[in-house]
Scaffold this motif. Structure first.
Motif, short mmCIF file in Angstrom:
data_model
loop_
_atom_site.label_atom_id
_atom_site.label_comp_id
_atom_site.label_asym_id
_atom_site.label_seq_id
_atom_site.Cartn_x
_atom_site.Cartn_y
_atom_site.Cartn_z
N ASN A 70 17.74 -27.13 20.03
CA ASN A 70 16.95 -25.85 19.71
C ASN A 70 15.49 -25.92 20.27
OD1 ASN A 70 18.20 -27.23 16.98
ND2 ASN A 70 18.73 -25.26 17.51
N ALA A 126 22.71 -28.36 15.73
CA ALA A 126 21.78 -27.39 16.45
C ALA A 126 22.35 -25.90 15.63
CB ALA A 126 22.09 -27.41 17.96
N GLY A 129 20.03 -25.61 13.02
CA GLY A 129 18.78 -25.76 13.40
C GLY A 129 18.04 -27.21 13.15
N LYS A 134 15.84 -30.91 22.59
CA LYS A 134 17.12 -30.52 23.28
C LYS A 134 17.64 -32.09 23.59
CE LYS A 134 17.11 -25.99 25.14
NZ LYS A 134 16.12 -25.11 25.93
#
Ligand SMILES: [Zn+2]
Ligand SMILES: [Zn+2]
Length: 410
Positions: A70, A126, A129, A134
């Motif tokens: 994210n 992901a 969230g 990353k």
């Protein structure tokens, strides 16, 4: 790291472990050599895409990079190698290699499967969230034929990556344990070819020729000795000859000869200075005997030098998701590993993943046709890599949050 991680991993593995093991067995049955990993790459692309990710094949067609996470926070790299070895599979198991003379005898099928599991886990997180940055999954081709790491770097594979981590199977360590070491963990291995030349002639008149065989013998004995006096002994730089050749009859001095050997080295700085130093020493020995000497120094891989902070991240992760006694020490090996190329550019660490069934440590060895793993190591590997990536991401966020107020890094 958040207390919720362990149960999240438990439920993820309860759902996925059987499938991951099947994926590993499929790779094991269809091993591919370096830069020929087309089927492996296709299977990975299929599996990652099915998880909702967007894998990107590397320019040469095998290996891939896949980012998951994210926002534009920190980036952590996780690397697996995907190639197999030119060996015959000697195991009597259902998933034995179906390709004659090719075998996953270094456990890269396990590394690859673990990274796929990590990708699936993070794809799910992901979507909710829950990834604080990353995670870049690097499925590297051709570790065994060194070159794959350089292709990943050339393709921008670690651009923007703050830290990179990798696991390697260790059959001397029991499943559930992770071998850690700060500093060099694998060695450099280079090749040297020395060619000497001078006017040959009759052995009755060595003073009118260059006594080439004598000079070559001096080079062969004095070069390793002089090297060991010129570099820090802790670097364990060693030159060992494997082939020496000159002349064809007893009473003629030849006009050329060769010596070939390998240079192994545990220290990065000594590795960088080795070719220049070798050349200087060779020139000085050769000139004393009036022969011409040429050095052809062929670089292999650099030593893999683990960064302390990265090793601590591995340790934190293991303790969080495996337990207090999950972390073990591990000796440095004199083998080479092309992960060293990544650590020439960015910090990171390679750890040894225990793959031996308890009580069977040391029963198998890498690069043997009988090599196999306790497949519980796949789940352990997923846990460790997920937790290590999260530890590194949280740590980077904490460090960058501290920067604006000018706090020095601890
Ligand atoms: Zn290997
Ligand atoms: Zn390997």
């Amino acid at each position: 790291m958040g207390g919720g991680l362990r149960p999240q991993l438990d439920s993820f593995l309860a759902e996925n472990e059987t499938d991951l093991i099947a994926f590993r067995r499929d790779l094991h049955m269809h091993p591919e050599l370096g830069f020929a990993e087309h089927r492996t790459t296709a299977r990975l692309i299929e599996a990652l895409t099915a998880a909702g990710l967007r894998p990107q094949r590397l320019p040469k067609g095998t290996g891939l990079i896949c980012e998951v996470g994210n926002g534009d926070g920190p980036v952590v790299g996780l690397r697996a190698d995907i190639d197999a070895l030119p060996l015959t599979d000697e195991k009597d198991v259902a998933y034995r290699s179906t390709v004659p003379g090719v075998c996953h005898a270094c456990g890269h099928d396990v590394h690859t499967t673990i990274l796929l599991g990590v990708g699936r886990f993070f794809a799910r997180q992901a979507a909710a969230g829950l990834v604080p940055g990353k995670v870049r999954l690097i499925f590297q081709p051709a570790e065994e034929t060194p070159g794959g790491a350089l292709d990943v770097l050339a393709a921008g594979g670690i651009a923007g990556v703050d830290r990179v981590f990798a696991l390697h199977c260790d059959p001397r360590l029991e499943v559930g344990r992770l071998g850690l070491r700060v500093g060099p963990i694998t060695a450099a291995c280079d090749k040297v070819n020395v060619r000497v030349a001078g006017p040959g002639g009759h052995t009755a008149r060595p003073h009118l020729t260059a006594d080439l065989v004598y000079a070559l013998a001096k080079i062969v004995t004095e070069l390793p000795a002089a090297l060991s006096r010129r570099v820090d002994p802790r670097s364990s730089l060693s030159l060992v000859w494997g082939r020496v050749s000159a002349g064809s009859v007893a009473n003629a001095i030849p006009d050329d000869g060769i010596a070939q050997g390998t240079v192994r080295c545990l220290d990065d700085e000594a590795w960088h200075s080795a070719p220049e130093l070798m050349k200087t020493l060779l020139d000085s020995v050769a000139s004393a005997y009036d022969v011409k000497a040429e050095l052809d120094y062929v670089r292999g891989v650099p030593p893999t030098v683990n960064e302390r902070t990265s090793v601590e991240m591995f340790r934190t992760a293991v303790e969080a998701v495996i337990g207090e006694d999950g972390a073990a020490g591990t000796p440095q090996s004199l083998g080479g590993e092309d992960f060293g190329w990544y650590l020439e550019s960015i910090p990171g660490a390679l750890a040894r993943l225990g793959v031996a069934t308890p009580g069977m440590a040391g029963a198998y060895d890498l690069h043997r046709g009988t090599f196999d793993v306790d497949e519980r190591s796949i789940g352990v590997g997923v846990r460790i890599m997920v937790a290590t990536a999260l530890t590194a991401l949280w740590e980077s966020r904490r460090a960058s949050a501290a920067e604006p107020i000018g706090e020095p890094a601890a």
